[in-house]
Enzyme design. Sequence first.
Site, short mmCIF file in Angstrom:
data_model
loop_
_atom_site.label_atom_id
_atom_site.label_comp_id
_atom_site.label_asym_id
_atom_site.label_seq_id
_atom_site.Cartn_x
_atom_site.Cartn_y
_atom_site.Cartn_z
N GLU A 262 27.30 -37.18 48.07
CA GLU A 262 26.45 -37.44 49.46
C GLU A 262 25.51 -36.55 49.56
O GLU A 262 24.26 -36.74 49.80
CB GLU A 262 27.45 -37.51 50.87
CG GLU A 262 26.42 -37.55 52.16
CD GLU A 262 25.82 -38.66 52.21
OE1 GLU A 262 24.39 -38.63 52.10
OE2 GLU A 262 26.37 -39.69 52.45
N ASP A 266 21.44 -37.29 49.27
CA ASP A 266 20.53 -36.80 50.27
C ASP A 266 19.32 -35.80 49.61
O ASP A 266 18.09 -36.02 50.11
CB ASP A 266 21.20 -36.09 51.47
CG ASP A 266 21.90 -37.05 52.22
OD1 ASP A 266 21.74 -38.44 52.15
OD2 ASP A 266 23.14 -36.48 52.76
N SER A 460 23.41 -44.19 53.02
CA SER A 460 23.26 -42.81 53.02
C SER A 460 21.73 -42.52 52.41
O SER A 460 21.25 -41.63 52.44
CB SER A 460 24.38 -42.34 52.47
OG SER A 460 25.24 -41.82 53.09
N ASP A 498 9.48 -57.99 55.05
CA ASP A 498 10.61 -58.81 55.75
C ASP A 498 11.65 -59.47 55.07
O ASP A 498 11.52 -60.22 53.92
CB ASP A 498 10.06 -59.91 56.70
CG ASP A 498 10.87 -60.36 57.56
OD1 ASP A 498 11.79 -59.79 57.92
OD2 ASP A 498 10.37 -61.36 58.11
N GLY A 510 16.94 -63.09 58.71
CA GLY A 510 15.76 -64.03 59.08
C GLY A 510 14.33 -63.63 59.27
O GLY A 510 14.50 -62.39 59.20
N GLY A 512 11.48 -61.71 61.07
CA GLY A 512 11.48 -60.69 62.02
C GLY A 512 12.62 -59.94 61.88
O GLY A 512 13.37 -59.68 60.69
#
Length: 559
Positions: A262, A266, A460, A498, A510, A512
């Site tokens: 992790e 990062d 993450s 999108d 879907g 939006g």
Amino acid sequence: MSTQHPQHSQSRVSFPLSERHIHPGAAVAGKTDPKSIISVSVIVKRKNPLNLEELGGRHVSPQEFSEKYAADPASFAHLREFAHKNGLTVDEGASSLDRRTITMRGPVNKIEEAFGVTLNDYELEGRKFHSYTGTISMTQEHAEPVEAILGLDNHPIAKPHFRVLDHHRKHKKPTGPSPAPTQTPAQASSFNPPQVARLYNFPTGVNGAGQTIGILELGGGYNPNDLSTYFNGLGIAEPQVTAVSVDGATNAPGDPNGADGEVALDIEVAGSIAPGANIAVYFTTNTSQGFLDALTTALHDTANGPPSVISISWGSPESNYTAQSLTAFDDACQSAAALGITITVASGDNGSSDGGTGNNVDFPASSPHVLGCGGTELMASGTTIEQEVVWDDQASQGGASGGGVSSVFARPSWQANANVPAAPTSAGGRGVPDVAGDASPETGYNVTFDGQSEVVGGTSAVAPLWAALIALLNQQRGSNLGFINSTIYASAENGFNDITQGSNGAYSAGPGWDACTGLGSPNGAQLTAILGTSTSTSTAQGTSAVARSHAREHTHTGD
């Protein structure tokens, strides 16, 4: 005082938001040693209420914040008196008016008397912790300035949201429509973070110089040699990385079963996309107390900036926290918005269930004052995105993009037209996530940790990806963006790719916004135009008082 329990004869005030029950599955291991020393973070009210609407998008300076929205020195003096009367000491070095935190230390028996609780030790999943049941209380004469008391329950509060690619698991077939016979199917492959940035059209000609990216870590650590190897291998100047110790936690790499992956993910994602930025890594204890202390330390860290953007890749279901923990953390996120600091948060790696029963959302991604970051699976050819769908490996016992609807926080005004599904409770309604980015381990990020090169995914990765983008945009525009949610939801321009295919369990993607990938993955060029000159911190339904009232209506099982 002559009696054993001097406080019991005095009128006491109970804090209903502190109520908690026994942790599900935890076994009582006995009474907590009465002589062992523990610390408690007492969160104090602001001098004046912080109303982001009234600020109208204006960011306050650290000096103005101290003058108006920090704790009142008189409140601290009052609570020092409380501590001394109860045989506790005040850790002045760990206390801060800006952080509104006064830290008290003492033996368990004195802590129990002071706060009206009984502490027991518990064991859960091989870990031992102390906790209480019921509510916390204080003497009436000292309770008025107090908003929350953290540290009386130190069970692990959050999990890291990273997934190392299982090289033995067969690559699954690409999802979505079948390609035409003349087309070559898109193939899953891993990326170096700068490749993902190019696919998402991140700004060029900037590198994050002048910015500080804060990263919160509740475990694990990094080896500087690994970072040097990694950045040298990419041909990128190694960024300045500083480890900051909070509540006694330190940079502690080397546990093969820990969170080193992790921490590396990062730092290496953010640092390779914005190598000119300073990176401050705040290591803290995996407790409600530590989590909040790390966030408030970062917000007011003058030695390292403070950060202009903070990345958080840890979390757990809302039901894992007490109401006071949720409220105190969200209050701190409001401070970030006022100060012009963006907070990016991973939405979780367990789909719509968030690893629990039924549908749940992950906190702190569900705070209405952060940018919740969901996950996609990204397939590309050269510098062109061929296909991008919701990350969902649940059919092969893998993870999926976290998302859904909060049970605690009301739907913010900026999500009013987002077609967020019905809330599970009368208090809830905030939709999660807000945005997304590449997260599938199948199309994950090449990183180095514990001397090894691995491919790592999970939401993450998306929090530091977005944090790096914010740092680049901040540098480009010459000022902090701060809280961007209301701006990106309201924009008539489409700053996103999108995502319309796939699901995370209960929810499907879907056109939006959707509860799998939010508004979508970033189109950096379009976001530059949208965010280049405007920013907003308006959160019509996100004030502290509203969050607190909603938290009151909800039942929580942890701290």
